[in-house]
Design a protein around this motif. Sequence first.
Motif, short mmCIF file in Angstrom:
data_model
loop_
_atom_site.label_atom_id
_atom_site.label_comp_id
_atom_site.label_asym_id
_atom_site.label_seq_id
_atom_site.Cartn_x
_atom_site.Cartn_y
_atom_site.Cartn_z
N GLY A 63 59.83 28.14 154.19
CA GLY A 63 60.78 27.60 153.41
C GLY A 63 61.37 28.16 152.29
O GLY A 63 62.37 27.89 151.70
N HIS A 64 61.04 29.26 151.78
CA HIS A 64 61.29 29.93 150.42
C HIS A 64 62.57 30.49 150.52
O HIS A 64 63.00 30.76 149.37
CB HIS A 64 60.10 31.00 150.09
N HIS A 65 63.30 30.60 151.56
CA HIS A 65 64.85 31.21 151.49
C HIS A 65 65.53 29.97 151.12
O HIS A 65 66.88 30.26 150.66
CB HIS A 65 65.30 31.95 152.55
N VAL B 83 54.16 35.78 147.63
CA VAL B 83 53.75 37.06 147.91
C VAL B 83 54.27 37.37 149.50
O VAL B 83 53.79 38.34 149.94
CB VAL B 83 52.03 36.91 148.13
N ASP B 84 55.02 36.63 149.83
CA ASP B 84 55.69 37.14 151.23
C ASP B 84 56.60 38.29 151.05
O ASP B 84 57.00 38.64 149.71
CB ASP B 84 56.83 36.11 151.66
N TYR B 85 56.74 39.21 151.84
CA TYR B 85 57.41 40.42 151.63
C TYR B 85 58.79 40.24 151.33
O TYR B 85 59.50 41.15 150.55
CB TYR B 85 57.68 41.26 153.11
N HIS B 86 59.31 39.33 151.59
CA HIS B 86 60.80 38.88 151.25
C HIS B 86 60.93 37.92 149.88
O HIS B 86 60.23 37.00 149.66
CB HIS B 86 61.56 38.13 152.22
N HIS B 87 61.78 38.31 149.00
CA HIS B 87 62.04 37.62 147.89
C HIS B 87 62.41 36.08 148.27
O HIS B 87 63.05 35.73 149.09
CB HIS B 87 63.28 38.14 146.91
N VAL C 285 52.44 36.88 155.17
CA VAL C 285 51.58 38.12 155.54
C VAL C 285 52.57 39.29 156.20
O VAL C 285 51.82 40.05 156.72
CB VAL C 285 50.41 37.91 156.25
N ASP C 286 53.87 39.29 155.87
CA ASP C 286 54.65 40.33 156.55
C ASP C 286 54.60 41.52 155.41
O ASP C 286 55.18 42.33 155.74
CB ASP C 286 55.96 39.78 156.74
N THR C 287 53.68 41.59 154.52
CA THR C 287 53.16 42.60 153.59
C THR C 287 52.38 43.60 154.34
O THR C 287 52.21 44.94 154.12
CB THR C 287 52.71 42.39 152.42
N GLY D 272 55.42 36.44 158.16
CA GLY D 272 54.52 37.20 158.82
C GLY D 272 54.63 37.28 160.31
O GLY D 272 54.79 36.15 161.03
N TYR D 273 54.94 38.42 160.78
CA TYR D 273 55.42 38.44 162.27
C TYR D 273 54.76 39.40 163.20
O TYR D 273 55.37 39.50 164.36
CB TYR D 273 57.05 38.90 162.13
N MET D 274 53.68 39.99 162.61
CA MET D 274 52.95 40.57 163.36
C MET D 274 51.86 39.72 164.14
O MET D 274 50.85 39.50 163.43
CB MET D 274 52.24 41.90 163.05
ZN ZN Z 1 59.12 37.45 154.61
#
Ligand code: ZN
Length: 343
Positions: free
Chosen positions: A157-159, A194-198, A283-285, A322-324
């Motif tokens: 949801g964050h975008h 803490v998602d990789y994307h803002h 967790v896409d970090t 998180g995509y892996m």
């Molecule tokens: Zn992301």
Amino acid sequence: MLTIYSNAHRLHHATELKDGVLKPCFEMPSRADTILARVQAVGLGEVIAPREFGSASYARVHSERYVRFLEQAWHEWQALGRQHDALPLIWPVRDLRSDIEPQHIDGKLGFYAMDAGVAITAGTWQAVKSSADLALTGMAALLQGTPSAFALCRPPGHHAAAEYMGGYCYLNNAAIAAQHALDNGAKRVAVLDVDYHHGNGTQSIFYDRADVLFSSLHGDPRDSYPYFLGHRDETGAGAGLGFNHNYPLPHGTGWDGYAAALQHACDAIAAYAPDVVVISLGVDTFKDDPISHFQLESADFLKIGQTIAGIGRPTLFVMEGGYMVDDIGVNAVNVLRGFEGQR
Ligand code: ZN
Ligand code: OKP
């Protein structure tokens, strides 16, 4: 930890443009299935179904016409004889008019979207609604005194902002849950992304407010999606000045750089003394994520959870990216176990 989960997420399985052709989205049903399997394998705790909240709860942070658009988009698309995924392909950038909602579905899709990563399919609205209900059910549990909960949301949801979707996101689950806390007695809520994307949508929704502190650690928008928001100098506006904290980090960031920013963000959140904390948990970090550029290892996710626990407030984890898929269960649940003090 209590987990809230629904099979309704499987109704949303869409396509996106990859390498010039439409392919299944990285944001796919197996993501949630893998996380649920890990929740069960480690015995994280009880898994419950969501309660149904309905559009009024979503419209506390989204506009009513946007919620109605999401609800009706597939029907309008289908009424034109189209059976393939509905995709936006035109946007009201800069000097184009964005004060008049188009009547044609092709115009509406662009009017209510920031990119083409948000296909709408026959089952999308049902999955999107259910995803928001998971976050609302988790927040309701916190408000009843449950110390922490995990909303296994999909789609993320964050975008998504008040009036637009983007980046696999339709309703902003974390923002809806934060607002629900405020509507039920909380005075201050912190959202830590803490998602990789803002988390551009969450930032946008709360940008001029002091009752929600938004903090985000993410790939620097100069070289990472969503490109057009997430810089350090975005600190809030009006009453919200000082209540928006961005930590843009370079490609290649590993645990040391990440940990310093995370500790800084968590200290500022603790000083804000929120009644509840919402974590936008991406967790896409992870080092092997196919669309991101940080270098965190699986064990680092335990340490993220431990650091968040240091804030010492009731905490709702809301699943984002998180995509892996092979590692997404271990990585997401590691954050939750780290929070609970397990290794
Ligand atoms: Zn992301
Ligand atoms: C959603 B969330 C890949 C392009 C991906 C959209 C990324 C959305 C990320 N070729 N573009 O924040 O994990």
